[in-house]
Design a protein around this motif. Structure first.
Motif, short mmCIF file in Angstrom:
data_model
loop_
_atom_site.label_atom_id
_atom_site.label_comp_id
_atom_site.label_asym_id
_atom_site.label_seq_id
_atom_site.Cartn_x
_atom_site.Cartn_y
_atom_site.Cartn_z
N ASP A 70 -8.04 17.97 -85.23
CA ASP A 70 -7.02 18.95 -84.85
C ASP A 70 -6.79 18.86 -83.34
O ASP A 70 -7.72 19.07 -82.56
N PRO A 71 -5.56 18.59 -82.90
CA PRO A 71 -5.29 18.51 -81.46
C PRO A 71 -5.69 19.76 -80.70
O PRO A 71 -6.13 19.67 -79.55
N ALA A 72 -5.56 20.93 -81.34
CA ALA A 72 -5.94 22.18 -80.65
C ALA A 72 -7.44 22.20 -80.35
O ALA A 72 -7.86 22.63 -79.28
N ASP A 73 -8.25 21.73 -81.31
CA ASP A 73 -9.69 21.66 -81.08
C ASP A 73 -10.03 20.66 -79.98
O ASP A 73 -10.91 20.90 -79.15
N LEU A 74 -9.32 19.54 -79.97
CA LEU A 74 -9.58 18.52 -78.95
C LEU A 74 -9.19 19.02 -77.57
O LEU A 74 -9.86 18.73 -76.57
N ARG A 75 -8.11 19.79 -77.49
CA ARG A 75 -7.71 20.39 -76.21
C ARG A 75 -8.80 21.32 -75.70
O ARG A 75 -9.16 21.31 -74.52
N GLU A 76 -9.33 22.16 -76.61
CA GLU A 76 -10.38 23.09 -76.20
C GLU A 76 -11.65 22.34 -75.81
O GLU A 76 -12.34 22.72 -74.85
N ALA A 77 -11.96 21.28 -76.55
CA ALA A 77 -13.14 20.48 -76.22
C ALA A 77 -13.02 19.92 -74.80
O ALA A 77 -13.97 19.98 -74.01
N GLN A 80 -13.55 22.51 -72.11
CA GLN A 80 -14.96 22.84 -71.95
C GLN A 80 -15.70 21.73 -71.22
O GLN A 80 -16.56 22.00 -70.36
N LEU A 81 -15.40 20.48 -71.55
CA LEU A 81 -16.04 19.36 -70.86
C LEU A 81 -15.66 19.37 -69.38
O LEU A 81 -16.52 19.14 -68.51
N ARG A 82 -14.42 19.63 -69.11
CA ARG A 82 -13.95 19.65 -67.72
C ARG A 82 -14.63 20.78 -66.94
O ARG A 82 -15.04 20.59 -65.79
N ALA A 83 -14.77 21.94 -67.58
CA ALA A 83 -15.44 23.06 -66.93
C ALA A 83 -16.91 22.75 -66.67
O ALA A 83 -17.48 23.13 -65.63
N GLY A 84 -17.55 22.05 -67.61
CA GLY A 84 -18.95 21.67 -67.42
C GLY A 84 -19.14 20.76 -66.23
O GLY A 84 -20.08 20.93 -65.43
N TRP A 85 -18.23 19.80 -66.06
CA TRP A 85 -18.33 18.90 -64.91
C TRP A 85 -18.01 19.64 -63.61
O TRP A 85 -18.62 19.36 -62.57
N ALA A 86 -17.07 20.58 -63.66
CA ALA A 86 -16.75 21.36 -62.45
C ALA A 86 -17.98 22.14 -61.99
O ALA A 86 -18.27 22.23 -60.79
N ALA A 170 -8.04 14.41 -60.74
CA ALA A 170 -6.70 13.93 -61.08
C ALA A 170 -6.70 13.31 -62.48
O ALA A 170 -5.76 13.53 -63.27
N GLN A 171 -7.72 12.56 -62.82
CA GLN A 171 -7.80 11.96 -64.14
C GLN A 171 -7.96 13.02 -65.22
O GLN A 171 -7.33 12.95 -66.29
N ALA A 172 -8.80 14.01 -64.96
CA ALA A 172 -9.01 15.09 -65.93
C ALA A 172 -7.72 15.85 -66.19
O ALA A 172 -7.41 16.20 -67.33
N LEU A 216 -14.17 11.23 -74.79
CA LEU A 216 -14.83 12.52 -74.93
C LEU A 216 -16.35 12.36 -74.97
O LEU A 216 -17.09 13.09 -74.31
N ASN A 217 -16.81 11.40 -75.77
CA ASN A 217 -18.26 11.20 -75.90
C ASN A 217 -18.89 10.76 -74.58
O ASN A 217 -19.97 11.24 -74.21
N GLU A 218 -18.23 9.85 -73.87
CA GLU A 218 -18.76 9.40 -72.58
C GLU A 218 -18.80 10.56 -71.59
O GLU A 218 -19.76 10.71 -70.83
N THR A 219 -17.76 11.37 -71.58
CA THR A 219 -17.70 12.51 -70.66
C THR A 219 -18.81 13.50 -70.97
O THR A 219 -19.48 14.02 -70.06
#
Length: 242
Positions: A70-77, A80-86, A170-172, A216-219
């Motif tokens: 589901d694209p909506a789930d992938l967007r949320e994922a 969350q990944l971006r916030a974790g790296w921040a 910028a990539q994120a 996603l997995n690498e991130t």
């Protein structure tokens, strides 16, 4: 197959090894660590990976979203990944210099982030978008020749932490904008991997969703490794200060 009989392998380290089909019989294994792509692992007659995967999902619920179609789930994922790296970046800023420390032979945080620069260029821009542009020079790619220093990578670079963070942000943002518009149909389509000799050659024939899954997995995994090592470095420094 190499066969070891009555060998003392205490303290041995297997790094980037293919152990597919390996059999460990009558072994003594205490305080061992296994980290990698593990499937169908049987320990004393019990297939344990179902338990391992369930525990990882419990600890990291974002993994469930990452596996969704589901694209909506992938967007949320991704958010969350971006916030974790921040959060990891802010943590490193509170202890200047820690981002360049490595532990146990692993990459430092800056090396890990430079590898994700490469992952974005190769698995997202190239495989999901069909880009033929040169990779970002600061990226750290595979050690496999002839790809190690190819397609725009400059292994002589030593970019500042701020420069690496800026590129990753910028990539994120680029990936997030794409996810905001992508559809399930587009994700299911064949990945538009250019027909040339650039990494990753084995992506041809995969779907866009599969290539996105690698990003996603690498991130996720490299964030997990990064936080693990930051914890270890801080623990060692605290112990040394006592």
């Amino acid at each position: 197959m190499t066969r070891y009989v009555d060998e003392d392998l205490r303290g041995a380290e297997f790094r980037e090894c293919d152990l597919t089909g390996a059999r460990l019989v009558g072994v003594v294994m205490r305080d061992a660590v296994v980290d990698g792509l593990v499937t169908n692992l049987v320990v004393n007659g019990v297939e344990v990976m179902e338990y391992v995967e369930a525990e990882l999902d419990r600890r990291h619920p974002v993994r469930v979203l990452m596996r969704s179609e589901d694209p909506a789930d992938l967007r949320e994922a991704w958010r969350q990944l971006r916030a974790g790296w921040a959060a990891a970046v802010e943590r490193m800023r509170r202890t200047p210099g820690i981002e360049r420390h490595g532990v146990n032979g692993e990459w430092s945080a800056v090396q890990t982030m430079r590898h994700l620069v490469f992952v974005h260029d190769s698995w997202f821009r190239r495989c999901c978008l069909g880009s033929t542009e040169l990779f970002t020079p600061m990226g750290l790619g595979t050690t496999v020749e002839p790809y190690r220093g190819a397609h725009g990578l400059d292994l002589s670079l030593d970019p500042s932490f701020d420069d690496i963070v800026s590129v990753r942000e910028a990539q994120a943002a680029e990936l997030e904008r794409w996810l905001d518009e992508v559809t399930a149909v587009r994700l299911a389509a064949r990945a538009p991997v250019p027909d040339d000799d650039v990494w990753p050659p084995y992506a041809r024939g995969r779907s866009v969703r599969q290539c996105l899954g690698t990003v996603l997995n690498e991130t996720f995994e490299h964030h997990r490794f990064c936080v693990r090592d930051l914890d270890l470095i801080e623990a060692i420094e605290a112990q040394d200060a006592e």
